[in-house]
Design a protein around this motif. Structure first.
Motif, PDB file in Angstrom:
ATOM      1  N   GLY A 303       0.786  -1.239   0.000  1.00 41.58           N
ATOM      2  CA  GLY A 303       0.000   0.000   0.000  1.00 41.58           C
ATOM      3  C   GLY A 303       0.809   1.274   0.000  1.00 41.58           C
ATOM      4  N   SER A 304       2.139   1.177  -0.042  1.00 40.71           N
ATOM      5  CA  SER A 304       2.943   2.396  -0.083  1.00 40.71           C
ATOM      6  C   SER A 304       2.776   3.090  -1.432  1.00 40.71           C
ATOM      7  CB  SER A 304       4.420   2.071   0.130  1.00 40.71           C
ATOM      8  OG  SER A 304       5.221   3.171  -0.229  1.00 40.71           O
ATOM      9  N   ARG A 305       2.648   4.410  -1.368  1.00 37.20           N
ATOM     10  CA  ARG A 305       2.502   5.201  -2.600  1.00 37.20           C
ATOM     11  C   ARG A 305       3.753   6.048  -2.831  1.00 37.20           C
ATOM     12  NH1 ARG A 305      -2.858   7.809  -0.401  1.00 37.20           N
ATOM     13  NH2 ARG A 305      -1.503   7.685   1.424  1.00 37.20           N
ATOM     14  N   ARG A 306       4.899   5.506  -2.409  1.00 36.30           N
ATOM     15  CA  ARG A 306       6.154   6.248  -2.518  1.00 36.30           C
ATOM     16  C   ARG A 306       6.458   6.638  -3.951  1.00 36.30           C
ATOM     17  NH1 ARG A 306      11.235   4.816  -3.575  1.00 36.30           N
ATOM     18  NH2 ARG A 306      10.675   2.626  -3.765  1.00 36.30           N
ATOM     19  N   ILE A 307       6.235   5.733  -4.896  1.00 29.96           N
ATOM     20  CA  ILE A 307       6.595   6.062  -6.280  1.00 29.96           C
ATOM     21  C   ILE A 307       5.634   7.076  -6.888  1.00 29.96           C
ATOM     22  CG2 ILE A 307       7.767   3.876  -6.680  1.00 29.96           C
ATOM     23  CD1 ILE A 307       5.317   2.945  -8.226  1.00 29.96           C
ATOM     24  N   GLU A 308       4.511   7.355  -6.183  1.00 28.43           N
ATOM     25  CA  GLU A 308       3.624   8.443  -6.623  1.00 28.43           C
ATOM     26  C   GLU A 308       4.034   9.767  -5.993  1.00 28.43           C
ATOM     27  OE1 GLU A 308      -0.551   7.409  -6.051  1.00 28.43           O
ATOM     28  OE2 GLU A 308       0.023   5.306  -6.027  1.00 28.43           O
TER      29      GLU A 308
END
Length: 1166
Positions: A303-308
């Motif tokens: 659920g990580s949205r780091r690349i966003e």
């Protein structure tokens, strides 16, 4: 408990420009008003109202426009029509359905591009403000939508398409910026169902992970830790598209209680947290827990949205010293961009906690976990952000009465700062005709000393007011390391200007120079100076206005709150990402493999080649990404850019690739496929984030279909294409496909792929390489291996006077140059000298002094450096120990001057070498220098050379310069002077196909191109043609038509313009009279295209018209007669060089680019 103010503030983007852009939007609604949407129109109108209600409509925040269309398009209001939400909503409520048919969506898209997304209609695209188009469409278009949709995307407009079941979903996907931006409802009455989905792209978002010590030692404190988590969660806006939360508990082993995508409501999270049970166990392995959250929680699947780009926050609560090592996993998290807060008790190891945290000031302490509520204030006030603050105070005659109030204001602001050598630093400069520094940033280290000096300030007086000169002065003399500035250490630099009148000199160029160097400018002006102060400030919202300076107390609080906000926003996310420097190299690399019948025997060699290249990459979700596509008749993606996040996974899959087979070979269709299906956001491409997009094509035959159109489409998208073929390939076809013919490489057979290394090396442009070799006492045993290493690298270079140049410097306590860049012109001479090098010895090791020495004495024109000619400058450092002097400042100075630093260190020096290198990935480590052969191949691998060539091409300053000369009857006498001026400017350029290009157009009633940007490739040809120019004559003078002519016929790819490659486009207009036709529309069209227009006129010209035509009024220059042109030549060249730096990265991408020096992020080693 409100933990989020420091979290939220600290986790914002490192770039202020990007932060501001996100805070402002230009939103255009394009509504289908055709006959088919009559029943649905009230729902469309309601939808627009609801979305507008969520915006912050103000002149300097969000702006809104609404356009309705059917056969034709009609703007109900433009982006600059209304400045309040009420006015927008009132107008939307009153909208009436237009009606009409057929539905021409293509024409409507073209209409908003040409008439709404322009500066005169209120668009702030050129200021980097995001441009958003929301299309509500109820049917298939009668006309073509592809070309206008592409034109909008090229302009950087984010298009969201919302359609009904009557719409053509494929058409809507083509129109939208990305297929995932196309939304669908059954009927327009269902629009509320997608409202949240649409708005979520703008909502503030965070991924927050709590890491709780659940070991035996925290049993009694665990309820307090649980309560703390609950209180923090209460302050969050939990939602799938807003804040997400995960909790991990650990002792000997970690266990995820829930992941970032487990729950989507605050209630679910709070219920689970309330039910948490203490885990227990020992020993306490904090290092393993940190590694666990890196590998298992801060991931896409969890659920990580780091690349966003969503901020990643880790809050660690630890009650003891770790049994295992914490440094490596903590560093790995920071490299990933995770912001770590550490909270410990008296049982914790405070130093360990500081090392784990983002910064020592992010480590907080309580006596016992039951005291957690007491650190709320500490959390809110820390971490404190060090700042360098310079006050520039107008002391001219006009501010005599207001000066006491200005002095009081400075005192009050200083009173709010946390002054100290390692905290905030302050300087005060007073100016009028000239400047006086009352004290520098490093003069005082206590607040008391500063306040005492400020209290005693006396008004200087004097006139005229030279604000421009004062701005230049503080840039050159105050914001410097010797005056106490810590800009090289990443400390935010702020200038607070108090100006009471209009400047008598030019303020634009020095203000731009300050902003370029990273200084945030705040300004306070009076009614006499407010407009000018707005221009000087970093952003208009950073400026305040008062009637008189005696009114300063009324804006103090507002000013100080904005100062603190920006101070926090300007602080980098991680210590390694400071401003524009040190960005981790990132690439999206796609391999396109010919799998047709003709390559069956060569396929294993192609597969091996891919493996070898992947081995050289730094594969990681946020570093390099790889995709592989195989094709014959049809293409098939083996895996996408976001399929795998580790090198191991990619290599395993590549090893298992099977030859596809099939015929005919459709390379064109394959190129189109990767454009439409691989270089997309949904497939993991980070193109809109500015990450380089690379395509490596291995083709073993001539294509059966057309390759030109899809290859051009890829290049327009900014994809860099390398083509590698065999003797069975069509070499001309491969050259046409490749980024440039020199990017097309050839082997006899694919089994010869390993042998093209030397061919790749020989295709690299010239490089200046300096070896800086540690010859101190500590490297005596390793010196022969270092000498051999230099020989092997030189052996790979293409040495010659106009090719590669080499210098070798040995150092210890001091430095010795064995030879300079211009000493030898043959490889043999260099190798002979290197072989005879003797170890110098000496101590201590002064690496800092050696770096400064090579900057000042070797990377210079007199020593053979060709940096001024655009030749890449490279330093290879071999260091075997820790330096006894400071390395950071000289290393930064080298990087600032454009030198790429590669470093090889030993176990004694590896960390320091990492800091010195341009990027940590540009450094290598060996146990001893005798191990150097093991890194030799890493340093000369094929893929690195590909990137070196790319780097060479991209690091060279390039310009497309068009001269537009007034050849009407009125300039007959002045024309020879105009012609001479063009020659002199061209003499200063570096005219070559891949450097500067020149075109000349003359006009009067009509326009005539004497030559285009791709007509000549040498300076001699350009100058010869210019000398032979004849005056055209004719009237009337149609400057507007001429501007339109150069836009439509010269600044285009077929005429040699490289605008789509990001090359600066410059127009220099020499004009001797007022235009007979309208100039506003074509001038705006040029600016929309990103062309920098400089206007030079005479006393017969209309100065206001020239200012309107020019890119900015300050770019309009004036002479009495054309014979006076030499007087402004230097001013023009200086202004050109300033603005070229600012617009070098102005490419048709969505995300506003931080302007300035290009980031050297494209190679992993030499």
């Amino acid at each position: 408990m409100s933990l989020l103010p420091p979290l939220e503030a600290e986790a914002k983007r490192a770039s202020l420009r990007l932060d501001q852009s996100i805070a402002r939007k230009d939103v255009v609604f394009l509504l289908d008003g055709s006959d088919g949407t009559r029943n649905g129109f009230p729902a469309m109108r309601d939808f627009v109202q609801k979305v507008v209600e969520k915006l912050t409509v103000e002149e300097n925040r969000d702006r809104v426009s609404v356009v309705q269309y059917s056969r034709e398009s009609e703007a109900h209001f433009y982006l600059n029509t209304y400045t309040t939400k009420e006015d927008v909503v009132d107008t939307v409520r009153g909208l009436r359905h237009k009606g009409g048919r057929p539905l021409n969506t293509g024409a409507a898209l073209q209409y908003v591009r040409d008439n709404v997304f322009i500066a005169s209609s209120g668009s702030r695209r050129l200021e980097g403000v995001p441009q958003i188009l929301i299309l509500l469409n109820g049917g298939r278009s009668f006309d073509n939508v592809d070309t206008p949709a592409s034109a909008l995307k090229e302009l950087g407009v984010l298009v969201f398409g919302i359609g009904t079941r009557s719409s053509d979903s494929r058409e809507l996907q083509k129109i939208s910026y990305d297929p995932s931006y196309a939304l669908s409802v059954s009927e327009f009455t269902d629009l509320p169902n997608v409202q949240q989905q649409l708005l979520s792209s703008q909502a503030p978002r965070r991924d927050v992970v709590f890491l709780l010590d659940g070991s035996d030692g925290t049993r009694s404190g665990f309820p307090a830790m649980r309560d703390f988590v609950q209180r923090v969660v209460e302050t969050l806006g939990v939602d799938e598209n807003r804040d997400r939360v995960a909790v991990v508990q650990y002792s000997r082993d970690p266990a995820a209680q829930f992941y970032l995508n487990t729950y989507t409501t605050k209630g679910e999270i709070l219920n689970t947290v309330r039910g948490l049970r203490h885990k227990g166990g020992r020993p306490l392995n904090t290092g393993a827990a940190l590694q666990y959250v890196r590998d298992n929680v801060f991931t896409v699947s969890s659920g990580s949205r780091r690349i966003e780009g969503v901020p990643q926050l880790l809050i660690l609560l630890s009650g003891g010293r770790s049994f295992d090592n914490v440094d490596t996993p903590a560093s790995a998290l920071k490299e990933l961009g995770v912001l770590i807060f550490g909270i410990g008790t008296r049982s914790s190891d405070s130093r360990e906690l500081q090392r784990i945290s983002h910064d020592p000031s992010y480590a907080l302490s309580v006596s016992d976990f039951t005291d957690l509520p007491n650190i709320q204030q500490q959390l809110l006030s820390s971490p404190h952000i060090s700042t360098d603050v310079v006050f520039l105070v107008d002391g001219s005659d006009g501010t005599r009465n207001g000066f006491p109030a200005m002095r009081d204001f400075v005192q009050r602001v200083v009173g709010k700062l946390n002054v100290g050598g390692d905290k905030d630093r302050v300087s005060v400069v007073q100016y009028g005709r000239d400047q006086e520094v009352h004290f520098y940033l490093n003069t005082y280290t206590t607040k008391e000393d500063i306040l005492d000096t400020v209290r005693s300030l006396r008004h200087r007086g004097g006139r005229p007011l030279n604000t421009g000169a004062a701005l230049q002065y503080v840039r050159d003399n105050v914001f410097t390391a010797s005056s106490g500035s810590r800009s090289q250490e990443g400390v935010p630099q702020m200038l607070i200007l108090l100006s009471g009148g209009r400047s008598s000199d030019n303020v634009d160029i020095p203000a731009s120079a300050l902003k370029e160097s990273g200084v945030l400018i705040f300004g306070i002006g009076t009614r006499n100076s407010s407009r000018e102060v707005q221009r000087i400030a970093t952003d208009p919202s950073f400026s305040q206005s008062v009637s008189e300076f005696t009114d300063l107390p009324s804006v103090q609080e507002q000013f100080f709150s904005s100062l603190i906000t920006v101070q926090v926003e300007a602080t980098p996310i991680t210590p390694t990402v400071i401003g524009k420097k040190n960005m981790a190299p990132r690439r999206d690399v796609v391999f396109l493999l010919d799998g047709s019948d003709g390559t069956r025997s060569g396929f294993p060699a192609m597969r091996d080649f891919v493996q070898r290249v992947v081995e050289t990459l730094g594969v990681d979700e946020n570093r390099d990404r790889v995709a592989v596509v195989q094709y014959s008749r049809d293409p098939a993606a083996q895996f996408y850019l976001n399929t795998y996040t580790t090198k191991g996974e990619i290599l395993n899959t590549v090893r298992g690739l099977r030859h596809k087979g099939g015929r005919p070979l459709n390379t064109g269709a394959a190129l189109q496929y990767v454009r439409d299906n691989v270089f997309t956001v949904s497939s993991g491409s980070r193109r809109i984030e500015g990450v380089p997009q690379l395509l490596i094509l291995l083709s073993g035959g001539r294509s059966f279909d057309n390759v030109d159109t899809p290859a051009s489409a890829l290049k327009e998208l900014g994809v860099l294409i390398f083509g590698i073929g065999t003797r069975s390939s069509d070499s001309r076809e491969l050259q046409r496909i490749s980024h440039d013919p020199s990017y097309a490489l050839s082997v006899s057979d694919f089994t010869d792929l390993p042998n093209i290394q030397q061919q790749l090396l020989s295709s690299v442009e010239a490089v200046d390489v300096v070896f800086l070799v540690d010859g101190s006492d500590g490297t005596r045993n390793g010196f022969p291996a270092m000498r051999d290493f230099v020989q092997r690298v030189v052996g790979k270079l293409n040495v010659g006077g106009d090719k590669d140049r080499v210098s070798v410097v040995q150092y210890g306590r001091d430095q010795e140059v064995h030879f300079y860049l211009n000493t030898y012109t043959t490889k043999e001479d260099i190798l002979d000298t290197v072989r005879s090098l003797r170890h110098r010895g000496g101590r201590p090791l002064n690496t800092g002094a050696a770096l400064q020495y090579v900057r000042d004495n070797v990377f210079t024109a007199s020593s053979g450096s060709r940096s001024q000619e655009g030749v890449p400058q490279m330093l290879i450092l071999l260091s075997g120990g820790r330096s006894s002097d400071n390395v950071d400042i000289p290393a930064s100075a080298l990087k600032e001057s454009g030198v790429l630093i590669f470093g090889i260190g030993t176990r004694n020096s590896s960390r320091e070498v990492q800091r010195i290198a341009t990027d940590p990935s540009f450094s290598q480590s060996v146990s001893e220098f005798t191990d150097l052969p093991s890194v030799q191949e890493h340093h000369v691998n094929i893929f690195s050379v590909l990137f070196l060539k790319l780097l060479v091409d991209q690091s060279i300053a390039r310009k497309d310069v068009v001269f537009l000369l007034d050849g009407s009857d009125g300039t007959r006498n002045g024309f020879p002077a105009m012609r001479d001026f063009v020659q002199k400017v061209v003499e200063k350029l570096t005219v070559e196909e891949n450097r500067d290009r020149v075109s000349v157009v003359q006009y009067s009633r009509e326009s005539e191109a004497h030559f285009y940007l791709n007509t000549y490739t040498t300076k001699e040809d350009v100058v010869d043609t210019v000398r032979g120019l004849r005056h055209k004559g004719g009237r009337p003078l149609n400057t507007g038509a001429a501007l339109q002519y150069v836009r439509d016929n010269v600044f285009i790819a077929s005429s040699g313009s490289r605008r789509l490659e990001g090359v600066p486009q410059i127009l220099i207009l020499l004009n001797g009279g007022r235009s007979f036709d309208n100039v506003d529309t074509p001038a705006s069209a040029l600016k929309e295209l990103g062309v920098l227009v400089f206007g030079i006129g005479t006393r017969s010209s209309d100065s206001r018209e020239l200012q309107k035509i020019s890119y900015d009024p300050s770019y309009a220059l004036s002479v009495s007669e054309f014979t006076d042109l030499p007087n402004v030549q230097q001013q023009l060249l200086s202004a050109m060089s300033t603005v070229i730096v600012q617009v070098t990265t102005m490419t048709p991408t969505v995300i506003p680019t931080i302007l300035g020096k290009k980031n050297m992020v494209l190679i992993s080693s030499i």
